[in-house]
Design a protein around this motif. Structure first.
Motif, PDB file in Angstrom:
ATOM      1  N   LEU A   1       0.824  -1.204   0.000  1.00 15.71           N
ATOM      2  CA  LEU A   1       0.000   0.000   0.000  1.00 15.71           C
ATOM      3  C   LEU A   1       0.862   1.259   0.000  1.00 15.71           C
ATOM      4  O   LEU A   1       0.528   2.243  -0.653  1.00 15.71           O
ATOM      5  CB  LEU A   1      -0.953   0.010   1.188  1.00 15.71           C
ATOM      6  N   SER A   2       2.001   1.216   0.697  1.00 16.27           N
ATOM      7  CA  SER A   2       2.887   2.388   0.691  1.00 16.27           C
ATOM      8  C   SER A   2       3.507   2.584  -0.690  1.00 16.27           C
ATOM      9  O   SER A   2       3.679   3.712  -1.142  1.00 16.27           O
ATOM     10  CB  SER A   2       3.963   2.261   1.767  1.00 16.27           C
ATOM     11  N   HIS A   3       3.818   1.490  -1.380  1.00 13.77           N
ATOM     12  CA  HIS A   3       4.330   1.608  -2.752  1.00 13.77           C
ATOM     13  C   HIS A   3       3.246   2.136  -3.693  1.00 13.77           C
ATOM     14  O   HIS A   3       3.535   2.890  -4.621  1.00 13.77           O
ATOM     15  CB  HIS A   3       4.863   0.271  -3.268  1.00 13.77           C
ATOM     16  N   CYS A   4       2.014   1.737  -3.448  1.00 11.92           N
ATOM     17  CA  CYS A   4       0.910   2.185  -4.288  1.00 11.92           C
ATOM     18  C   CYS A   4       0.734   3.704  -4.238  1.00 11.92           C
ATOM     19  O   CYS A   4       0.291   4.318  -5.207  1.00 11.92           O
ATOM     20  CB  CYS A   4      -0.390   1.506  -3.861  1.00 11.92           C
ATOM     21  N   GLN A   5       1.063   4.305  -3.111  1.00 10.37           N
ATOM     22  CA  GLN A   5       0.917   5.747  -2.978  1.00 10.37           C
ATOM     23  C   GLN A   5       1.838   6.507  -3.930  1.00 10.37           C
ATOM     24  O   GLN A   5       1.595   7.661  -4.239  1.00 10.37           O
ATOM     25  CB  GLN A   5       1.176   6.173  -1.532  1.00 10.37           C
ATOM     26  N   GLU A   6       2.881   5.843  -4.437  1.00 13.01           N
ATOM     27  CA  GLU A   6       3.825   6.473  -5.356  1.00 13.01           C
ATOM     28  C   GLU A   6       3.370   6.374  -6.813  1.00 13.01           C
ATOM     29  O   GLU A   6       3.966   6.978  -7.691  1.00 13.01           O
ATOM     30  CB  GLU A   6       5.200   5.815  -5.204  1.00 13.01           C
ATOM     31  N   CYS A   7       2.320   5.607  -7.063  1.00 14.42           N
ATOM     32  CA  CYS A   7       1.874   5.343  -8.434  1.00 14.42           C
ATOM     33  C   CYS A   7       0.759   6.302  -8.847  1.00 14.42           C
ATOM     34  O   CYS A   7      -0.062   6.696  -8.038  1.00 14.42           O
ATOM     35  CB  CYS A   7       1.377   3.902  -8.528  1.00 14.42           C
ATOM     36  N   GLY A   8       0.720   6.631 -10.111  1.00 12.97           N
ATOM     37  CA  GLY A   8      -0.315   7.528 -10.628  1.00 12.97           C
ATOM     38  C   GLY A   8      -1.683   6.895 -10.779  1.00 12.97           C
ATOM     39  O   GLY A   8      -2.646   7.574 -11.099  1.00 12.97           O
ATOM     40  N   SER A   9      -1.811   5.583 -10.547  1.00 14.02           N
ATOM     41  CA  SER A   9      -3.105   4.909 -10.711  1.00 14.02           C
ATOM     42  C   SER A   9      -3.879   4.793  -9.414  1.00 14.02           C
ATOM     43  O   SER A   9      -5.031   4.362  -9.425  1.00 14.02           O
ATOM     44  CB  SER A   9      -2.894   3.507 -11.291  1.00 14.02           C
ATOM     45  N   MET A  10      -3.282   5.153  -8.300  1.00 13.00           N
ATOM     46  CA  MET A  10      -3.957   4.990  -7.015  1.00 13.00           C
ATOM     47  C   MET A  10      -5.249   5.804  -6.989  1.00 13.00           C
ATOM     48  O   MET A  10      -5.258   6.991  -7.293  1.00 13.00           O
ATOM     49  CB  MET A  10      -3.055   5.407  -5.867  1.00 13.00           C
ATOM     50  N   GLY A  11      -6.333   5.111  -6.654  1.00 15.28           N
ATOM     51  CA  GLY A  11      -7.623   5.762  -6.548  1.00 15.28           C
ATOM     52  C   GLY A  11      -8.355   5.963  -7.857  1.00 15.28           C
ATOM     53  O   GLY A  11      -9.495   6.406  -7.861  1.00 15.28           O
ATOM     54  N   ILE A  12      -7.718   5.641  -8.976  1.00 14.06           N
ATOM     55  CA  ILE A  12      -8.385   5.840 -10.269  1.00 14.06           C
ATOM     56  C   ILE A  12      -8.481   4.552 -11.080  1.00 14.06           C
ATOM     57  O   ILE A  12      -8.783   4.582 -12.255  1.00 14.06           O
ATOM     58  CB  ILE A  12      -7.691   6.946 -11.109  1.00 14.06           C
ATOM     59  N   ASN A  13      -8.188   3.398 -10.443  1.00 12.96           N
ATOM     60  CA  ASN A  13      -8.255   2.113 -11.110  1.00 12.96           C
ATOM     61  C   ASN A  13      -8.815   1.120 -10.097  1.00 12.96           C
ATOM     62  O   ASN A  13      -8.420   1.130  -8.936  1.00 12.96           O
ATOM     63  CB  ASN A  13      -6.853   1.700 -11.585  1.00 12.96           C
ATOM     64  N   TRP A  14      -9.751   0.255 -10.510  1.00 11.11           N
ATOM     65  CA  TRP A  14     -10.399  -0.668  -9.577  1.00 11.11           C
ATOM     66  C   TRP A  14      -9.399  -1.589  -8.878  1.00 11.11           C
ATOM     67  O   TRP A  14      -9.643  -2.006  -7.744  1.00 11.11           O
ATOM     68  CB  TRP A  14     -11.450  -1.508 -10.292  1.00 11.11           C
ATOM     69  N   SER A  15      -8.299  -1.925  -9.511  1.00 11.19           N
ATOM     70  CA  SER A  15      -7.351  -2.834  -8.884  1.00 11.19           C
ATOM     71  C   SER A  15      -6.402  -2.122  -7.929  1.00 11.19           C
ATOM     72  O   SER A  15      -5.592  -2.756  -7.276  1.00 11.19           O
ATOM     73  CB  SER A  15      -6.558  -3.590  -9.956  1.00 11.19           C
ATOM     74  N   CYS A  16      -6.516  -0.816  -7.825  1.00  9.52           N
ATOM     75  CA  CYS A  16      -5.601  -0.029  -7.001  1.00  9.52           C
ATOM     76  C   CYS A  16      -6.317   0.533  -5.773  1.00  9.52           C
ATOM     77  O   CYS A  16      -7.502   0.826  -5.827  1.00  9.52           O
ATOM     78  CB  CYS A  16      -5.027   1.124  -7.822  1.00  9.52           C
TER      79      CYS A  16
END
Length: 135
Positions: free
Chosen positions: A27-42
């Motif tokens: 989840l901490s790595h996900c915060q660095e990605c541009g897809s967080m919160g805008i893709n169902w798998s994220c």
């Protein structure tokens, strides 16, 4: 590409979860990605990922290995050629995700690598826009 090889194995979910799944870390790595919160798998999720892991007992891992011929390996790609290959790989990912999606039923759930890209435009984006209209 010269060959695409498919491997699969069934393993115990609890062993896999204990050894390889660190929800807080990913989840901490996900915060660095541009897809967080805008893709169902994220993330963010409206469920606890650990509860999902703990609700299953078997995990089927499907792996695709792409083997390239020597000519391809030796080739230095220009940017447009590399983009072409990456686009082809994206199309393979859609095919693989569809295959996993077709295996799902009421007793199973598909896991995918990276953001989902099955739809041309993600419906989570549309739900987000409805919930948070631009002013």
């Amino acid at each position: 590409m010269t060959e695409l090889i498919k491997y699969s194995a069934d393993i115990d979910v609890s062993d896999f979860h204990e050894k390889y799944v660190d929800v807080e870390k990913y989840l901490s790595h996900c915060q660095e990605c541009g897809s967080m919160g805008i893709n169902w798998s994220c993330p963010p999720y409206d469920f606890d990922p650990n509860e999902i892991w703990n609700s299953y007992n078997k995990l089927k891992i499907i792996l695709y290995k792409i083997e390239f011929d020597q000519e391809t390996l030796d080739h230095t790609f220009r940017e447009n050629e590399l983009e072409f290959y990456l686009m082809r790989l994206s199309k393979f990912k859609i095919k693989w995700m569809s295959e996993i999606y077709n295996l799902e039923n009421e007793d199973s759930l598909g896991l995918y690598f990276g953001p989902c890209n099955l739809c041309a435009r993600c419906t989570r984006n549309l739900v987000f826009l409805v919930k948070c209209p631009i002013k």
